[in-house]
Design a protein around this motif. Structure first.
Motif, PDB file in Angstrom:
ATOM      1  N   MET A   2       0.807  -1.223   0.000  1.00  0.00           N
ATOM      2  CA  MET A   2       0.000   0.000   0.000  1.00  0.00           C
ATOM      3  C   MET A   2       0.836   1.269   0.000  1.00  0.00           C
ATOM      4  O   MET A   2       0.281   2.365  -0.075  1.00  0.00           O
ATOM      5  N   ALA A   3       2.148   1.140   0.087  1.00  0.00           N
ATOM      6  CA  ALA A   3       2.991   2.328   0.279  1.00  0.00           C
ATOM      7  C   ALA A   3       2.809   3.358  -0.835  1.00  0.00           C
ATOM      8  O   ALA A   3       2.721   4.560  -0.562  1.00  0.00           O
ATOM      9  N   ARG A   4       2.747   2.907  -2.052  1.00  0.00           N
ATOM     10  CA  ARG A   4       2.649   3.855  -3.178  1.00  0.00           C
ATOM     11  C   ARG A   4       1.300   4.574  -3.186  1.00  0.00           C
ATOM     12  O   ARG A   4       1.232   5.797  -3.310  1.00  0.00           O
ATOM     13  N   ARG A  54       4.124   5.899   8.183  1.00  0.00           N
ATOM     14  CA  ARG A  54       5.169   5.110   8.854  1.00  0.00           C
ATOM     15  C   ARG A  54       4.678   3.683   9.097  1.00  0.00           C
ATOM     16  O   ARG A  54       5.390   2.711   8.834  1.00  0.00           O
ATOM     17  N   HIS A  55       3.443   3.546   9.569  1.00  0.00           N
ATOM     18  CA  HIS A  55       2.876   2.218   9.811  1.00  0.00           C
ATOM     19  C   HIS A  55       2.778   1.414   8.514  1.00  0.00           C
ATOM     20  O   HIS A  55       3.064   0.211   8.497  1.00  0.00           O
ATOM     21  N   VAL A  56       2.390   2.077   7.441  1.00  0.00           N
ATOM     22  CA  VAL A  56       2.293   1.392   6.143  1.00  0.00           C
ATOM     23  C   VAL A  56       3.681   0.947   5.677  1.00  0.00           C
ATOM     24  O   VAL A  56       3.860  -0.190   5.234  1.00  0.00           O
ATOM     25  N   PRO A  64      -3.427  -1.189   8.118  1.00  0.00           N
ATOM     26  CA  PRO A  64      -4.736  -1.143   7.458  1.00  0.00           C
ATOM     27  C   PRO A  64      -5.664  -0.072   8.041  1.00  0.00           C
ATOM     28  O   PRO A  64      -6.406   0.576   7.297  1.00  0.00           O
ATOM     29  N   PHE A  65      -5.613   0.123   9.346  1.00  0.00           N
ATOM     30  CA  PHE A  65      -6.428   1.165   9.971  1.00  0.00           C
ATOM     31  C   PHE A  65      -6.057   2.536   9.421  1.00  0.00           C
ATOM     32  O   PHE A  65      -6.927   3.328   9.017  1.00  0.00           O
TER      33      PHE A  65
END
Length: 126
Positions: A2-4, A54-56, A64-65
């Motif tokens: 999901m980073a991008r 950062r979490h991703v 996901p949250f």
């Protein structure tokens, strides 16, 4: 994974907030404290979105949250401004303002698609 999509959604949300300062968005929302209230809101909102990035990047269980929050902000931004346009407000009608708002929605949809794939693949590692 999901980073991008998170990055681009976040980027257009932040760019929209820069544009919102030009259009004096705090007046549209009747934000208490005017520009000061607007800055406090942005301090909190941008901190949440950056923390989520950062979490991703670290692929934590909370990723996901935060992706869902970022996507909701992107889609919500477009929905709110579409409502303002339908109500006859003239702010955000310059071509790049409209493009940024549309890109908030497009990237939010992309992020939601990535989030769906991540959830289908199973839990995060960290």
């Amino acid at each position: 994974m999901m980073a991008r999509s998170y990055f681009w959604t976040m980027l257009f949300l932040i760019l929209h907030q820069i544009d919102a300062a030009y259009w004096r968005e705090w007046e549209m929302f009747h934000v208490p404290g005017g520009i000061q209230g607007f800055l406090v809101f942005n301090l909190a909102a941008i901190a949440v979105v950056l923390s989520g990035y950062r979490h991703v990047l670290l692929d934590t269980r909370r990723a996901p949250f935060f992706a869902a929050v970022c996507a909701a902000l992107g889609a919500g931004t477009c929905a709110i401004h579409a409502g303002f346009a339908l109500a006859g407000l003239e702010q955000f009608h310059l071509p790049l303002s409209v493009a940024v708002i549309a890109l908030c929605l497009a990237c939010a949809v992309w992020l939601l698609c990535d989030l769906r794939r991540v959830k289908a693949a199973g839990p995060a590692r960290a």
